[in-house]
Design an enzyme around this catalytic site. Structure first.
Site, PDB file in Angstrom:
ATOM      1  N   LYS A 165     -11.734   4.403   1.481  1.00  0.00           N
ATOM      2  CA  LYS A 165     -10.689   3.763   0.926  1.00  0.00           C
ATOM      3  C   LYS A 165     -11.418   2.503  -0.097  1.00  0.00           C
ATOM      4  CE  LYS A 165      -6.531   1.311   2.396  1.00  0.00           C
ATOM      5  NZ  LYS A 165      -5.606   1.170   3.685  1.00  0.00           N
ATOM      6  N   GLU A 172       0.680  -1.115  -0.014  1.00  0.00           N
ATOM      7  CA  GLU A 172      -0.163  -0.073  -0.112  1.00  0.00           C
ATOM      8  C   GLU A 172       0.900   1.207   0.122  1.00  0.00           C
ATOM      9  OE1 GLU A 172      -4.119  -0.635   2.155  1.00  0.00           O
ATOM     10  OE2 GLU A 172      -2.266  -1.384   3.619  1.00  0.00           O
TER      11      GLU A 172
END
Length: 122
Positions: free
Chosen positions: A99, A22
């Protein structure tokens, strides 16, 4: 009751998350901000200086999303809410960080965290 200015769907690419990939690859985050303030002075003067310039605020929020990585979207939401409250006219903010590409192994539409800071009609 306070008036509201709403900025919804502000998208920026950040490198937030607890996993190395990420941080390395980054992903899109989407921000919704509902600012609570009195818009009557701006309505009377018709002067942007008497309200929150939402374009400039959007610039600052994007800088936070694209800036220093954090592990949790709770932390990101807190930083974004604080930036909204830095506007002297804003009494309260409801701030949501989405997200949509969170690393979840199941089909899902969205993951989000919403924080409410300052005073507001919640």
């Amino acid at each position: 009751m306070r008036d509201r200015i709403t900025l919804r769907g502000l998208r920026a690419r950040g490198r937030h998350g607890v996993f190395d990939f990420e941080r390395r690859e980054g992903q899109d985050f989407v921000v919704d901000a509902v600012l609570h303030l009195d818009t009557a002075p701006a309505a009377a003067s018709d002067d942007v200086g008497d309200t929150v310039h939402y374009g400039l605020l959007a610039d600052r929020l994007v800088r936070i999303v694209t800036g220093e990585p954090v592990n949790l979207i709770e932390t990101l939401a807190e930083r974004l809410a604080a930036e909204c409250l830095a506007e002297s006219l804003v009494a309260g903010v409801e701030l949501t960080v989405h997200k949509p590409s969170a690393p979840i192994e199941h089909e899902f539409e969205d993951v989000s965290v919403t924080v409410r800071r300052g005073t507001g009609p919640w």
